[in-house]
Design a protein around this motif. Structure first.
Motif, PDB file in Angstrom:
ATOM      1  N   ASN A 124      18.625  44.924 -16.738  1.00  0.00           N
ATOM      2  CA  ASN A 124      17.162  44.830 -16.615  1.00  0.00           C
ATOM      3  C   ASN A 124      16.396  45.828 -17.472  1.00  0.00           C
ATOM      4  N   ASP A 125      17.042  46.908 -17.891  1.00  0.00           N
ATOM      5  CA  ASP A 125      16.356  47.870 -18.750  1.00  0.00           C
ATOM      6  C   ASP A 125      15.949  47.250 -20.082  1.00  0.00           C
ATOM      7  N   TYR A 126      16.573  46.138 -20.430  1.00  0.00           N
ATOM      8  CA  TYR A 126      16.301  45.480 -21.715  1.00  0.00           C
ATOM      9  C   TYR A 126      15.720  44.082 -21.532  1.00  0.00           C
ATOM     10  N   ALA A 127      15.060  43.870 -20.414  1.00  0.00           N
ATOM     11  CA  ALA A 127      14.481  42.559 -20.123  1.00  0.00           C
ATOM     12  C   ALA A 127      13.377  42.193 -21.124  1.00  0.00           C
ATOM     13  N   VAL A 128      12.576  43.161 -21.531  1.00  0.00           N
ATOM     14  CA  VAL A 128      11.494  42.889 -22.490  1.00  0.00           C
ATOM     15  C   VAL A 128      12.088  42.482 -23.836  1.00  0.00           C
ATOM     16  N   GLU A 129      13.111  43.209 -24.270  1.00  0.00           N
ATOM     17  CA  GLU A 129      13.757  42.881 -25.533  1.00  0.00           C
ATOM     18  C   GLU A 129      14.410  41.501 -25.471  1.00  0.00           C
ATOM     19  N   GLN A 130      15.022  41.189 -24.330  1.00  0.00           N
ATOM     20  CA  GLN A 130      15.628  39.870 -24.179  1.00  0.00           C
ATOM     21  C   GLN A 130      14.549  38.784 -24.251  1.00  0.00           C
ATOM     22  N   ALA A 131      13.413  39.029 -23.614  1.00  0.00           N
ATOM     23  CA  ALA A 131      12.314  38.062 -23.655  1.00  0.00           C
ATOM     24  C   ALA A 131      11.828  37.863 -25.090  1.00  0.00           C
ATOM     25  N   GLU A 132      11.748  38.946 -25.849  1.00  0.00           N
ATOM     26  CA  GLU A 132      11.333  38.844 -27.253  1.00  0.00           C
ATOM     27  C   GLU A 132      12.346  38.009 -28.041  1.00  0.00           C
ATOM     28  N   SER A 133      13.614  38.232 -27.779  1.00  0.00           N
ATOM     29  CA  SER A 133      14.658  37.454 -28.437  1.00  0.00           C
ATOM     30  C   SER A 133      14.543  35.976 -28.071  1.00  0.00           C
ATOM     31  N   LEU A 134      14.295  35.703 -26.802  1.00  0.00           N
ATOM     32  CA  LEU A 134      14.134  34.312 -26.360  1.00  0.00           C
ATOM     33  C   LEU A 134      12.883  33.687 -26.963  1.00  0.00           C
ATOM     34  N   GLU A 135      11.854  34.481 -27.181  1.00  0.00           N
ATOM     35  CA  GLU A 135      10.646  33.971 -27.824  1.00  0.00           C
ATOM     36  C   GLU A 135      10.967  33.488 -29.242  1.00  0.00           C
ATOM     37  N   HIS A 136      11.773  34.257 -29.963  1.00  0.00           N
ATOM     38  CA  HIS A 136      12.170  33.839 -31.310  1.00  0.00           C
ATOM     39  C   HIS A 136      12.990  32.555 -31.258  1.00  0.00           C
ATOM     40  N   LEU A 137      13.795  32.428 -30.228  1.00  0.00           N
ATOM     41  CA  LEU A 137      14.584  31.214 -30.060  1.00  0.00           C
ATOM     42  C   LEU A 137      13.666  30.020 -29.769  1.00  0.00           C
ATOM     43  N   ALA A 138      12.651  30.231 -28.959  1.00  0.00           N
ATOM     44  CA  ALA A 138      11.697  29.161 -28.651  1.00  0.00           C
ATOM     45  C   ALA A 138      10.955  28.721 -29.914  1.00  0.00           C
ATOM     46  N   ILE A 139      10.579  29.683 -30.742  1.00  0.00           N
ATOM     47  CA  ILE A 139       9.907  29.354 -31.998  1.00  0.00           C
ATOM     48  C   ILE A 139      10.842  28.529 -32.884  1.00  0.00           C
ATOM     49  N   PHE A 140      12.112  28.907 -32.895  1.00  0.00           N
ATOM     50  CA  PHE A 140      13.098  28.147 -33.657  1.00  0.00           C
ATOM     51  C   PHE A 140      13.163  26.698 -33.167  1.00  0.00           C
ATOM     52  N   TYR A 141      13.277  26.515 -31.839  1.00  0.00           N
ATOM     53  CA  TYR A 141      13.376  25.157 -31.293  1.00  0.00           C
ATOM     54  C   TYR A 141      12.101  24.356 -31.567  1.00  0.00           C
ATOM     55  N   GLU A 142      10.965  25.024 -31.515  1.00  0.00           N
ATOM     56  CA  GLU A 142       9.706  24.346 -31.818  1.00  0.00           C
ATOM     57  C   GLU A 142       9.700  23.853 -33.265  1.00  0.00           C
ATOM     58  N   LYS A 143      10.143  24.715 -34.192  1.00  0.00           N
ATOM     59  CA  LYS A 143      10.197  24.315 -35.600  1.00  0.00           C
ATOM     60  C   LYS A 143      11.165  23.162 -35.806  1.00  0.00           C
ATOM     61  N   MET A 144      12.301  23.218 -35.134  1.00  0.00           N
ATOM     62  CA  MET A 144      13.296  22.159 -35.278  1.00  0.00           C
ATOM     63  C   MET A 144      12.735  20.833 -34.743  1.00  0.00           C
ATOM     64  N   ALA A 145      12.019  20.878 -33.638  1.00  0.00           N
ATOM     65  CA  ALA A 145      11.444  19.663 -33.072  1.00  0.00           C
ATOM     66  C   ALA A 145      10.381  19.091 -34.008  1.00  0.00           C
ATOM     67  N   ARG A 146       9.592  19.971 -34.612  1.00  0.00           N
ATOM     68  CA  ARG A 146       8.562  19.540 -35.539  1.00  0.00           C
ATOM     69  C   ARG A 146       9.190  18.885 -36.770  1.00  0.00           C
ATOM     70  N   CYS A 147      10.263  19.484 -37.282  1.00  0.00           N
ATOM     71  CA  CYS A 147      10.954  18.909 -38.440  1.00  0.00           C
ATOM     72  C   CYS A 147      11.542  17.551 -38.090  1.00  0.00           C
ATOM     73  N   SER A 148      12.094  17.452 -36.887  1.00  0.00           N
ATOM     74  CA  SER A 148      12.704  16.210 -36.424  1.00  0.00           C
ATOM     75  C   SER A 148      11.652  15.107 -36.308  1.00  0.00           C
ATOM     76  N   SER A 149      10.492  15.426 -35.765  1.00  0.00           N
ATOM     77  CA  SER A 149       9.449  14.413 -35.597  1.00  0.00           C
ATOM     78  C   SER A 149       8.803  14.047 -36.938  1.00  0.00           C
ATOM     79  N   ASP A 150       8.771  15.002 -37.879  1.00  0.00           N
ATOM     80  CA  ASP A 150       8.230  14.720 -39.210  1.00  0.00           C
ATOM     81  C   ASP A 150       9.122  13.761 -39.993  1.00  0.00           C
ATOM     82  N   SER A 151      10.431  13.864 -39.770  1.00  0.00           N
ATOM     83  CA  SER A 151      11.354  13.004 -40.509  1.00  0.00           C
ATOM     84  C   SER A 151      11.515  11.644 -39.859  1.00  0.00           C
ATOM     85  N   ALA A 152      11.027  11.473 -38.639  1.00  0.00           N
ATOM     86  CA  ALA A 152      11.167  10.191 -37.930  1.00  0.00           C
ATOM     87  C   ALA A 152      10.110   9.190 -38.306  1.00  0.00           C
TER      88      ALA A 152
END
Length: 167
Positions: free
Chosen positions: A139-167
């Motif tokens: 738990n001492d690194y919960a904020v850092e983990q959340a920041e890491s997960l935020e970057h992952l969410a941005i990645f998934y958002e970009k991937m979804a956008r690319c997927s819908s653009d190519s469809a």
């Protein structure tokens, strides 16, 4: 003035080089936060020179070197930053220092740059690794983990956008 304090200590001789290196590194980080990139780079480089001369484990050097990568990343020099992260990553893995919060931070930044520079699949792996390390540190690194997960969410958002653009 902190610069005068450092000058005084350099002339007087520093009994504990590791502490002095950490002080210089912290000055570099402070200058980076103030967008004083040249001063930041100079202080980080001075810290690296000290850490490089210390005997024994070099993990302090590689962690400090990653801060130089953060500086280049923030300045937009992604290729140079990625090169530094790759080197730090390899050295910390080789020395067995690959479960620390600093290592997780390197993985997160490396993953983010890989995504930004066109290698999203590899970037995702490093962001996932970062999140896993932070989670294992508790738990001492919960904020850092959340920041890491935020970057992952941005990645998934970009991937979804690319997927819908190519469809």
């Amino acid at each position: 003035n902190l610069n005068l304090a450092f000058l005084y200590h350099e002339q007087a001789g520093i009994p504990n080089q590791k502490d002095y290196g950490n002080a210089l590194l912290n000055m570099g980080i402070l200058y980076q936060e103030q967008v004083e990139y040249d001063l930041s780079r100079r202080y980080i480089q001075k810290a690296l020179n000290i850490f490089d001369e210390l005997p024994g484990d070099k993990s302090e050097y590689w962690i400090a070197r990653s801060k130089l990568g953060f500086l280049y990343e923030e300045a937009g020099a992604f290729t140079l930053a990625l090169s530094i992260y790759n080197n730090c990553y390899d050295q910390l893995v080789a020395s067995g220092n690959d479960l620390s919060p600093d290592f997780a931070e390197i993985c997160m930044h490396k993953g983010r740059i890989l995504i930004l520079t066109g290698d999203p699949i590899e970037g995702e792996k490093f962001i996932n690794l970062s999140s896993t390390i932070y989670r294992s540190l508790g738990n001492d690194y919960a904020v850092e983990q959340a920041e890491s997960l935020e970057h992952l969410a941005i990645f998934y958002e970009k991937m979804a956008r690319c997927s819908s653009d190519s469809a």
